[in-house]
Design an enzyme around this catalytic site. Structure first.
Site, mmCIF file in Angstrom:
data_model
loop_
_atom_site.group_PDB
_atom_site.id
_atom_site.type_symbol
_atom_site.label_atom_id
_atom_site.label_comp_id
_atom_site.label_asym_id
_atom_site.label_seq_id
_atom_site.Cartn_x
_atom_site.Cartn_y
_atom_site.Cartn_z
ATOM 1 C CG HIS A 116 -8.291 2.040 -3.215
ATOM 2 N ND1 HIS A 116 -7.962 2.651 -4.396
ATOM 3 C CD2 HIS A 116 -7.222 2.177 -2.400
ATOM 4 C CE1 HIS A 116 -6.725 3.122 -4.322
ATOM 5 N NE2 HIS A 116 -6.251 2.859 -3.111
ATOM 6 C CG ASP A 132 -4.301 2.005 4.983
ATOM 7 O OD1 ASP A 132 -4.799 2.678 4.063
ATOM 8 O OD2 ASP A 132 -3.136 2.148 5.373
HETATM 9 C C1 SDX Z 1 -5.234 4.686 1.048
HETATM 10 O O1 SDX Z 1 -5.736 6.632 -3.444
HETATM 11 C C2 SDX Z 1 -4.849 5.762 -3.029
HETATM 12 O O2 SDX Z 1 -4.164 5.123 -3.803
HETATM 13 C C3 SDX Z 1 -4.716 5.656 -1.528
HETATM 14 C C4 SDX Z 1 -3.812 4.546 -1.001
HETATM 15 C C5 SDX Z 1 -2.369 4.801 -1.324
HETATM 16 O O3 SDX Z 1 -1.596 3.838 -1.359
HETATM 17 O O4 SDX Z 1 -1.985 5.989 -1.432
HETATM 18 O O5 SDX Z 1 -4.212 3.304 -1.551
HETATM 19 C C6 SDX Z 1 -3.873 4.468 0.519
HETATM 20 O O6 SDX Z 1 -5.558 5.784 1.382
HETATM 21 C C7 SDX Z 1 -6.191 3.527 1.103
HETATM 22 C C8 SDX Z 1 -7.611 3.926 1.615
HETATM 23 C C9 SDX Z 1 -7.569 4.025 3.131
HETATM 24 N N1 SDX Z 1 -8.797 4.576 3.652
HETATM 25 C C10 SDX Z 1 -9.720 3.817 4.292
HETATM 26 O O7 SDX Z 1 -9.622 2.606 4.440
HETATM 27 C C11 SDX Z 1 -10.888 4.597 4.857
HETATM 28 C C12 SDX Z 1 -12.188 3.852 4.560
HETATM 29 N N2 SDX Z 1 -12.409 3.923 3.105
HETATM 30 C C13 SDX Z 1 -13.318 4.954 2.642
HETATM 31 O O8 SDX Z 1 -13.307 6.139 3.363
HETATM 32 C C14 SDX Z 1 -13.339 5.083 1.117
HETATM 33 O O9 SDX Z 1 -13.477 3.817 0.610
HETATM 34 C C15 SDX Z 1 -12.180 5.786 0.417
HETATM 35 C C16 SDX Z 1 -11.921 7.128 0.978
HETATM 36 C C17 SDX Z 1 -10.945 4.970 0.479
HETATM 37 C C18 SDX Z 1 -12.594 5.928 -1.052
HETATM 38 O O10 SDX Z 1 -13.668 6.792 -1.069
HETATM 39 P P1 SDX Z 1 -14.470 7.130 -2.412
HETATM 40 O O11 SDX Z 1 -13.786 6.571 -3.612
HETATM 41 O O12 SDX Z 1 -14.758 8.583 -2.379
HETATM 42 O O13 SDX Z 1 -15.779 6.282 -2.257
HETATM 43 P P2 SDX Z 1 -17.146 6.868 -1.761
HETATM 44 O O14 SDX Z 1 -16.954 7.547 -0.456
HETATM 45 O O15 SDX Z 1 -17.758 7.622 -2.884
HETATM 46 O O16 SDX Z 1 -17.965 5.518 -1.475
HETATM 47 C C19 SDX Z 1 -18.831 4.944 -2.440
HETATM 48 C C20 SDX Z 1 -19.869 4.192 -1.618
HETATM 49 C C21 SDX Z 1 -20.618 5.078 -0.631
HETATM 50 O O17 SDX Z 1 -21.872 4.465 -0.366
HETATM 51 P P3 SDX Z 1 -23.236 5.205 -0.921
HETATM 52 O O18 SDX Z 1 -23.202 6.605 -0.345
HETATM 53 O O19 SDX Z 1 -23.109 5.164 -2.413
HETATM 54 O O20 SDX Z 1 -24.345 4.357 -0.365
HETATM 55 O O21 SDX Z 1 -19.223 3.202 -0.802
HETATM 56 C C22 SDX Z 1 -19.414 3.525 0.579
HETATM 57 C C23 SDX Z 1 -19.814 4.981 0.630
HETATM 58 O O22 SDX Z 1 -20.591 5.222 1.805
HETATM 59 N N3 SDX Z 1 -18.122 3.294 1.233
HETATM 60 C C24 SDX Z 1 -17.991 2.718 2.414
HETATM 61 C C25 SDX Z 1 -16.605 2.640 2.633
HETATM 62 N N4 SDX Z 1 -15.952 3.185 1.595
HETATM 63 C C26 SDX Z 1 -16.890 3.599 0.725
HETATM 64 N N5 SDX Z 1 -18.923 2.260 3.290
HETATM 65 C C27 SDX Z 1 -18.431 1.713 4.427
HETATM 66 N N6 SDX Z 1 -17.104 1.593 4.708
HETATM 67 C C28 SDX Z 1 -16.182 2.055 3.846
HETATM 68 N N7 SDX Z 1 -14.871 1.952 4.128
#
Ligand code: SDX
Length: 431
Positions: A308, A365
């Protein structure tokens, strides 16, 4: 703590005021930055940028705190209902009895959509995703509300807001029925909000759907938990559209589109698809987690429902939903092997440095889809359920933007990295 920050640039010192929030969070006020320095700030994806000052929802991502108008989500989940929480989020306080009665009466008054709207539904192919239908039909519904085109009026807003909250439910149910070749089921005045939605989704013309109390309670909780969440992608979209003084329905329709993405509201559907893939491959989850950590190719597998932008700890909504998931499945006598896979995935990930170092925890989720599946919500309706739940938050944020006397259109800047000045060349001499 300092109430200003100093910025040194080109031999000059700029003092930036520090804005302090109710809970002590701080922001550097850079509204004079470009005037004073000619520079803009740069923060791709706005990870460090506050777009507004808001009084609706407070999140502390490190402590896993979520409050609607100051009330902890845990208390609202325990004692409130979706409709009462919707009123709280929109109007800033829990409703007195007479206010609650008026709000419910308005929701009932506006529950039926204009009969001509049905022609729009006929135009969609049965394969149309309900989120595409929902966004289109919210805008179509606005065509039947002449007062929407007039200047904002707080008195009229009460009715328009109630109409949107009530009709998003009707449109969603109609979208589901249409995409499954089923006749539309009209709402009934005798049913309360969530009851009516389940009625419109699952009744038949000759028999009302018998609603299990556990199903009703679970769905109302899911709506409540999704009701707002500060400046997430879809709510920021609603505020962006509202800032141009577009009407509430147009802003909400834009919010539906932003919510649809699998990184945002579409994640609840993606979680179930991920769990089914793990189940079908006979994996106990460990192979999948290794694939996630390997970051295979540009289509890197993600642990959907984890991570998140704000929560760097357990999402409090996920904790509530996980606890209720076991309860609902037991009451319904349902055993879903995907729940076991989800719990095993969570247990393994929360012991794995890859996830712990990145502060990746379950978000709302991760378990919500499992409850929705257990209560009979079809997979392609999961994000629609999220949109129904989030509608009060979008409305409250729209209201904040439109009622801000000093409000300006949202218009971010950019840094141009394209070609320098060059000139038009006639087609016969182009290479
Ligand atoms: C919602 O914003 C809100 O409040 C949203 C929400 C709401 O109520 O409105 O809470 C609802 O959208 C919840 C999130 C639902 N999405 C998912 O579950 C999809 C999976 N999650 C990711 O795509 C991600 O965690 C996000 C999109 C939620 C957040 O992305 P960020 O903040 O841009 O984080 P990032 O992509 O910069 O990740 C940082 C690191 C990275 O690794 P490195 O490149 O540094 O090695 O963490 C890794 C990412 O690859 N990472 C994950 C991951 N999420 C982040 N690795 C594996 N699985 C994941 N889910």
């Amino acid at each position: 703590m300092s109430d200003t920050a100093k910025l040194e640039l080109d031999g000059r010192t700029l003092e930036l005021p520090v804005i302090v929030g109710t809970e002590g969070e701080r922001a550097l006020d850079i509204r004079e930055l470009r005037n004073q320095t000619g520079c803009i700030s740069y923060d791709e994806s706005y990870g460090n940028t506050g777009s507004c000052q808001s009084a609706i929802t407070f999140i502390d991502g490190d402590k896993g705190i979520l409050r609607f108008r100051g009330i902890p989500i845990e208390e609202l989940a325990e004692y409130s209902s979706f409709v009462e929480t919707a009123y709280l989020i929109i109007y800033g306080h829990l409703p007195a009895q007479v206010q609650r009665q008026r709000f419910s009466a308005l929701l009932t008054e506006y529950q039926t959509i204009h009969e001509d709207m049905k022609f729009h539904f006929e135009g969609f192919p049965s394969s149309a995703h309900p989120m595409a239908i929902l966004s289109a039909m919210i805008n179509a519904a606005s065509c039947f509300i002449p007062e929407l085109t007039r200047n904002y009026d707080p008195v009229a807003f009460e009715r328009i807001a109630a109409r949107l909250i009530s009709q998003v439910r009707t449109l969603a149910a109609y979208a589901y029925r249409k995409s499954h070749g089923l006749p539309s089921i009209y709402p009934k005045r005798k049913y309360a909000y969530t009851q009516n939605f389940l009625h419109m989704m699952f009744s038949s013309p000759d028999e009302d759907y018998e609603i299990h109390p556990a199903v009703l309670k679970a769905l109302d909780l899911i709506f409540l938990l999704h009701a707002d969440h500060e400046q997430n992608c879809s709510t920021s979209t609603v505020r962006m559209v509202a800032s141009s003084r577009a009407n509430l329905f147009a802003s909400a329709a834009a919010g539906v589109c932003a919510l649809w993405g699998p990184l945002h509201g579409g994640a609840n559907q993606a979680v179930i698809e991920m769990l089914k893939e793990i189940q079908e491959t006979g994996d106990d989850g460990s192979r999948f987690l290794e694939k996630v950590k390997r970051k295979d190719g540009e289509h890197r597998a993600k642990l959907m429902g984890f991570g998140h932008r704000v929560y760097k700890s357990y999402d409090p909504r996920a904790r509530i939903i996980k606890a209720r998931c076991d309860e609902v499945l037991e009451q319904l006598g349902v055993h879903d092997p995907l729940v076991d896979i989800a719990k095993k995935l969570e247990e393994t990930a929360l012991r794995d440095p890859y996830f712990l170092e990145r502060k990746l925890y379950p978000n709302v989720d991760f378990y919500s889809g499992l409850i929705m599946q257990a209560i009979g919500i079809p997979l392609d309706m999961f994000t629609v359920i999220f949109a129904i739940g989030r509608m009060p938050g979008w409305i409250a944020n729209y209201k904040e933007v439109i009622e801000d006397p000093g409000g300006r259109i949202y218009r971010p800047r950019q840094i141009y990295q394209g070609r320098a000045l060059n000139h038009y060349t006639p087609s016969d001499i182009r290479c």
